[in-house]
Design an enzyme around this catalytic site. Structure first.
Site, PDB file in Angstrom:
ATOM      1  N   SER A 105       9.925   2.687   6.069  1.00  0.00           N
ATOM      2  CA  SER A 105       8.635   2.557   6.091  1.00  0.00           C
ATOM      3  C   SER A 105       7.882   3.805   6.439  1.00  0.00           C
ATOM      4  O   SER A 105       8.414   4.645   7.427  1.00  0.00           O
ATOM      5  CB  SER A 105       8.162   1.370   6.943  1.00  0.00           C
ATOM      6  OG  SER A 105       8.357   0.272   6.353  1.00  0.00           O
ATOM      7  N   CYS A 142       0.830  -1.164   0.226  1.00  0.00           N
ATOM      8  CA  CYS A 142       0.030  -0.059  -0.161  1.00  0.00           C
ATOM      9  C   CYS A 142       0.705   1.353   0.095  1.00  0.00           C
ATOM     10  O   CYS A 142       0.319   2.432  -0.379  1.00  0.00           O
ATOM     11  CB  CYS A 142      -0.863   0.129   1.113  1.00  0.00           C
ATOM     12  SG  CYS A 142      -0.114   0.006   2.966  1.00  0.00           S
ATOM     13  N   ASN A 143       2.030   1.327   0.402  1.00  0.00           N
ATOM     14  CA  ASN A 143       3.006   2.414   0.568  1.00  0.00           C
ATOM     15  C   ASN A 143       4.169   2.384  -0.549  1.00  0.00           C
ATOM     16  O   ASN A 143       4.722   3.322  -0.409  1.00  0.00           O
ATOM     17  CB  ASN A 143       3.602   2.400   1.844  1.00  0.00           C
ATOM     18  CG  ASN A 143       2.543   2.892   2.991  1.00  0.00           C
ATOM     19  OD1 ASN A 143       1.698   3.650   2.911  1.00  0.00           O
ATOM     20  ND2 ASN A 143       2.583   2.393   4.211  1.00  0.00           N
ATOM     21  N   ARG A 144       4.301   1.253  -1.379  1.00  0.00           N
ATOM     22  CA  ARG A 144       5.456   1.444  -2.119  1.00  0.00           C
ATOM     23  C   ARG A 144       5.131   0.281  -3.140  1.00  0.00           C
ATOM     24  O   ARG A 144       4.458  -0.678  -2.959  1.00  0.00           O
ATOM     25  CB  ARG A 144       6.706   1.079  -1.606  1.00  0.00           C
ATOM     26  CG  ARG A 144       6.941  -0.202  -0.975  1.00  0.00           C
ATOM     27  CD  ARG A 144       8.354  -0.439  -0.382  1.00  0.00           C
ATOM     28  NE  ARG A 144       8.354   0.423   0.805  1.00  0.00           N
ATOM     29  CZ  ARG A 144       9.110   1.629   1.052  1.00  0.00           C
ATOM     30  NH1 ARG A 144      10.100   1.742  -0.119  1.00  0.00           N
ATOM     31  NH2 ARG A 144       9.327   2.012   2.014  1.00  0.00           N
ATOM     32  N   GLU A 170      -2.891  -9.838   6.217  1.00  0.00           N
ATOM     33  CA  GLU A 170      -1.791  -9.705   7.475  1.00  0.00           C
ATOM     34  C   GLU A 170      -2.267  -8.229   8.390  1.00  0.00           C
ATOM     35  O   GLU A 170      -2.452  -8.208   9.569  1.00  0.00           O
ATOM     36  CB  GLU A 170      -0.414  -9.866   7.185  1.00  0.00           C
ATOM     37  CG  GLU A 170       0.400  -9.452   8.301  1.00  0.00           C
ATOM     38  CD  GLU A 170       1.833  -9.882   7.881  1.00  0.00           C
ATOM     39  OE1 GLU A 170       2.810  -9.721   8.706  1.00  0.00           O
ATOM     40  OE2 GLU A 170       2.027  -9.779   6.646  1.00  0.00           O
ATOM     41  N   ILE A 172      -5.245  -6.310   8.372  1.00  0.00           N
ATOM     42  CA  ILE A 172      -6.604  -6.481   9.027  1.00  0.00           C
ATOM     43  C   ILE A 172      -6.374  -7.560  10.011  1.00  0.00           C
ATOM     44  O   ILE A 172      -7.064  -7.278  11.207  1.00  0.00           O
ATOM     45  CB  ILE A 172      -7.447  -7.079   8.017  1.00  0.00           C
ATOM     46  CG1 ILE A 172      -7.973  -6.047   7.182  1.00  0.00           C
ATOM     47  CG2 ILE A 172      -8.686  -7.540   8.769  1.00  0.00           C
ATOM     48  CD1 ILE A 172      -8.439  -4.714   7.514  1.00  0.00           C
TER      49      ILE A 172
END
EC number: 1.2.1.70
Length: 431
Positions: free
Chosen positions: A107, A50-52, A190, A192
Site C-alpha cells: 500500500s 484509489c491506488n490500484r 470508509e 471519509i
C-alpha cells in the site's frame, strides 16, 4: 490450477492513468462477467481502489496478453498503455502478491488496514457475480487469514497511519489551529469516515459531510456533532469551508473550478486546503491553479506518509517472512488438492473394476460354482485389472527413456529396496 494477478498501482502509474483503468461499483458486475467470458479465465475477481486496479484469475493455462488486451478494450485504451503501467504475477508469485496487498505491505501507506476490507469487497463482488469459483475462493480465504496473522503477530498496525491520517496531518500543517476551521467532507465511505474521526480527534471546529444521499451523510456526521448535506448544496456552503477532503466513487468531478472561484471571492481569498483522495478525481485539476487554494491528490501525500512509516519497517520485514511461509503452505496445499483429484479418479476406476468382478463372481456362485475357486478367480482378475494400466504405462515411459518413472513408481507404491524384482514380476503379471 494456475493463478494470475495483473495490476496497475500507485508505484507504476500516476493518478491520470489509474483513474482511467478504475472500475466503479456499478461497473463491476458486468465487468466480471465480461472478463471471464472474453479473457478465457475460469474464475475471476477485480480489486479497484484509489491506488490500484488488479485482476485476479484462476485457470490451468492462462494467457496474460489476453488480460492486458481485455483491460485496454474495456477502458478504451491501447494495449501498450496498459503494458507500460502494469505488473504481472503468476502462480506462487500471484499468491504472494495478494497476501502482501491484503496485509498492507504493497500500500501507499505501509500496513494500512483499509485494503483488507477492500479485498473482502472484491471477493464478495465476484461471489455475487458468480465468477469466484473454488480455487480463487480458497486463495482469498488464505489471503484473509494471512492478513489477520500479520496484524496479530507483528507490529505492522501500531502507530496507525493511512491516507486519511496523512490528509489530516497535512491540514494541521496548513492550519496551525484546526479548532477554528470548518471541514467539508465529500462522500460517506470508509475513507471519509476515517478522515472524519481523525479531524474530530484533532478538535476541528466544525464538520460538514456532503453525500449523494442525505441519510448516509447523517449516519457519519451525527455521532461527531457535524452537519449533513447533499452534494447539490455544496456550492451554497463552500465559502464557509477551510478544509475540503473528498473521496467518492463518482465517475465525473463533483467540484469544479468555477464553484471554487466563487467561494474564494466570498471568502475574500482566505486560503482553502483541499485533498482529493478519489480515483477518478472528484475535484477538477484546474482548481489547483487558483491562488489561495492548496490542492493535493493521493499522489501528493507520499512525503507526509513516509514520515509516519519508519517505525513500521521492522514489522514489515517480519510480515514478509510470514507471507513467504504462507505462500509456500498454500501452494503445497494446492498441489495436494491436485493429487486428491487424481486419486479420486483412480479410486472410481478401481471401484468400477471391483463391481464388475463382484458381479461376475456372484453370478458364478448362483450357478453353483465352488466358492473357493470363485473367490480366487475374482482376486486374480481384480489384481490384474488394477495393475494393467500402471504396468503398461511404466513400460512405455521407460522405453521412451523416462527412467525417472522407475524411481517415482518405487516411491509411489512404497516398494523400497525390493522394487527391481517386484517391478519385473508385476509388469509381467498382466501382459
Amino acid at each position: 490450477m494456475g493463478f494470475i494477478a495483473l495490476g496497475i498501482n500507485h508505484r507504476t502509474a500516476g493518478v491520470e492513468v489509474r483513474e482511467r483503468v478504475s472500475f466503479s461499483p456499478e461497473q463491476l458486475p458486468d465487468a466480471l462477467q465480461r472478463l471471464r467470458a472474453e479473457a478465457g479465465a475460469d474464475e475471476v475477481a477485480i480489486l479497484s481502489t484509489c491506488n490500484r486496479t488488479e485482476l485476479y484469475c484462476a485457470q490451468d493455462r492462462l494467457d496474460a496478453e489476453r488480460l492486458v488486451e481485455w483491460v485496454a478494450r474495456f477502458h478504451g485504451m491501447t494495449a501498450d498503455e496498459i503494458r507500460r503501467s502494469s505488473y504481472l504475477h503468476q502462480d506462487a508469485g500471484a499468491v504472494n502478491h495478494m497476501m502482501r496487498v491484503a496485509a498492507g505491505l504493497d500500500s501507499l501507506v505501509l500496513g494500512e488496514p483499509q485494503i483488507l476490507g477492500q479485498m473482502k469487497d472484491a471477493w464478495q463482488a465476484a461471489r455475487t457475480a458468480g465468477t469466484l469459483g473454488p480455487y480463487l475462493d480458497r486463495l482469498f480465504q488464505s489471503t484473509f487469514s494471512m492478513a489477520k496473522q500479520v496484524r496479530t503477530d507483528t507490529a505492522i498496525g501500531e502507530n496507525p497511519v493511512s491516507v486519511a491520517f496523512a490528509a489530516v496531518s497535512l491540514a494541521r500543517q496548513i492550519f496551525a489551529d484546526l479548532r477554528r476551521s470548518t471541514a467539508l467532507l465529500i462522500g460517506a465511505g470508509e475513507t471519509i469516515g476515517l478522515v472524519a474521526r481523525h479531524l474530530f480527534e484533532q478538535g476541528v471546529g466544525r464538520i460538514i459531510v456532503a453525500n449523494r444521499t442525505l441519510q448516509r451523510a447523517e449516519l457519519l456526521s451525527e455521532p461527531l456533532g457535524g452537519q449533513a448535506i447533499v452534494l447539490t448544496q455544496i456550492p451554497d456552503i463552500l465559502a464557509e469551508c477551510d478544509v475540503v477532503i473528498s473521496s467518492t466513487a463518482s465517475p465525473l468531478p463533483i467540484l469544479g473550478k468555477g464553484a471554487v472561484e466563487r467561494a474564494l471571492k466570498q471568502r475574500r481569498h482566505k486560503p482553502m486546503f483541499m485533498v482529493d483522495i478519489a480515483v477518478p478525481r472528484d475535484i477538477e485539476p484546474e482548481v489547483g491553479s487558483l491562488s489561495d487554494v492548496y490542492l493535493y491528490t493521493v499522489d501528493d501525500l507520499h512525503e507526509v506518509i513516509e514520515e509516519n512509516l519508519r517505525s513500521r519497517q521492522g514489522a514489515a520485514e517480519a510480515a514478509e517472512r510470514l507471507i513467504e511461509l504462507g505462500t509456500g503452505d498454500f501452494m503445497q496445499r494446492l498441489r495436494a488438492l491436485a493429487a486428491v483429484d487424481v486419486l479420486r479418479s483412480y479410486r472410481q476406476k478401481a471401484e468400477q473394476a471391483r463391481d464388475q468382478e463382484l458381479q461376475k463372481a456372484l453370478a458364478k456362485l448362483q450357478r453353483g460354482a465352488d466358492p473357493a475357486l470363485v473367490m480366487a478367480e475374482m482376486a486374480r482378475m481384480l489384481t490384474n485389472k488394477l495393475l494393467h494400466d500402471p504396468s503398461v504405462q511404466l513400460k512405455q515411459m521407460t522405453a521412451q527413456g523416462r527412467v525417472e518413472a522407475l524411481a517415482l513408481a518405487q516411491e509411489l507404491f512404497a516398494l523400497g529396496d525390493s522394487a527391481p524384482g517386484n517391478r519385473n514380476n508385476s509388469a509381467q503379471g498382466d501382459s
